[in-house]
Design an enzyme around this catalytic site. Sequence first.
Site, PDB file in Angstrom:
ATOM      1  NE  ARG A 177       3.368   3.233  -1.130  1.00  0.00           N
ATOM      2  CZ  ARG A 177       3.296   2.394  -0.091  1.00  0.00           C
ATOM      3  NH1 ARG A 177       4.158   1.427   0.047  1.00  0.00           N
ATOM      4  NH2 ARG A 177       2.337   2.525   0.792  1.00  0.00           N
TER       5      ARG A 177
ATOM      6  NE  ARG B 285       1.047   1.634   9.171  1.00  0.00           N
ATOM      7  CZ  ARG B 285       1.109   1.276   7.893  1.00  0.00           C
ATOM      8  NH1 ARG B 285       1.048  -0.004   7.575  1.00  0.00           N
ATOM      9  NH2 ARG B 285       1.237   2.161   6.940  1.00  0.00           N
TER      10      ARG B 285
ATOM     11  CE  LYS C 125       0.246  -2.622  -0.541  1.00  0.00           C
ATOM     12  NZ  LYS C 125      -0.852  -1.701  -0.163  1.00  0.00           N
TER      13      LYS C 125
ATOM     14  NE  ARG D 173      -0.880   5.127   4.500  1.00  0.00           N
ATOM     15  CZ  ARG D 173      -1.346   4.293   5.443  1.00  0.00           C
ATOM     16  NH1 ARG D 173      -2.008   4.768   6.490  1.00  0.00           N
ATOM     17  NH2 ARG D 173      -1.147   3.015   5.334  1.00  0.00           N
TER      18      ARG D 173
ATOM     19  NE  ARG E 167      -3.714  -0.556   8.825  1.00  0.00           N
ATOM     20  CZ  ARG E 167      -3.155  -0.722   7.638  1.00  0.00           C
ATOM     21  NH1 ARG E 167      -3.497  -1.745   6.882  1.00  0.00           N
ATOM     22  NH2 ARG E 167      -2.254   0.124   7.206  1.00  0.00           N
TER      23      ARG E 167
END
Length: 222
Positions: free
Chosen positions: A87, A160, A13, A171, A126
């Site tokens: 969400r 992160r 996204k 998540r 990442r």
Amino acid sequence: MNIILLGPPGAGKGTQAQRLVDTRGMVQLSTGDMLRAAVKAGTPVGLKAKAVMEAGELVSDAIVSALIGEHLDASQDRGAIFDGFPRTKHQAAALEMLLGEKGRTLDHVIELEVDEEALVERITGRFSCANCGVGYHDRFKLPKVEKTCDVCGAHEFKRRPDDNEQTVRTRMAEYRAKTAPILPYYEERGLVRRVDGMASVEEVARQIDAILDGLPARAVRL
Ligand code: AMP
């Protein structure tokens, strides 16, 4: 034009939203980015959100809806890309109200369809440049020169805190339990378009462009 990008964490996204900002001048409204900025700045919202985010759970509907309300006007003329919001069903209702108050409508809800197991690898690998924010990946996109950002030459990188496997699984579970159920709400309004989120970044971009440009359905997986 106002659109929602919907999909589990790591679906792409943020990458696609950034591209639409660059190519179309739209405004990205990412509640995750807003919350991370609040945590960094140590605001009351940030203090409340920090532990919840680190656990991979959802921050309260009231907090994120208020954040979107504060930032919505910036996208009035250029169009909004809602990234990571809504969400929950409550947030979807809040968004409809906020847009309605401004006489604005929603044009597309673009769902990035992905395979969850592949996402865990995508997310846990990442990292990004601490200076300019450009994204990298341990397996798929290392800097060309070791420990040196391709774009700005900086040597510091960051990850992160919620990109570890355990938090990612929470998540994903939050997405399945609370976010996926808002799809029928948008299906009823005929707004949902689906793209193959496992395709390359360029191919996903092409599919999204086809939707935004109203090209024939053949170009798009509906
Ligand atoms: P993201 O950058 O979209 O992956 O969001 C990172 C984290 O911020 C999430 O795991 C949640 O803890 C929190 N968050 C971001 N957007 C929302 C939202 N719309 N509702 C609730 N929590 C959110």
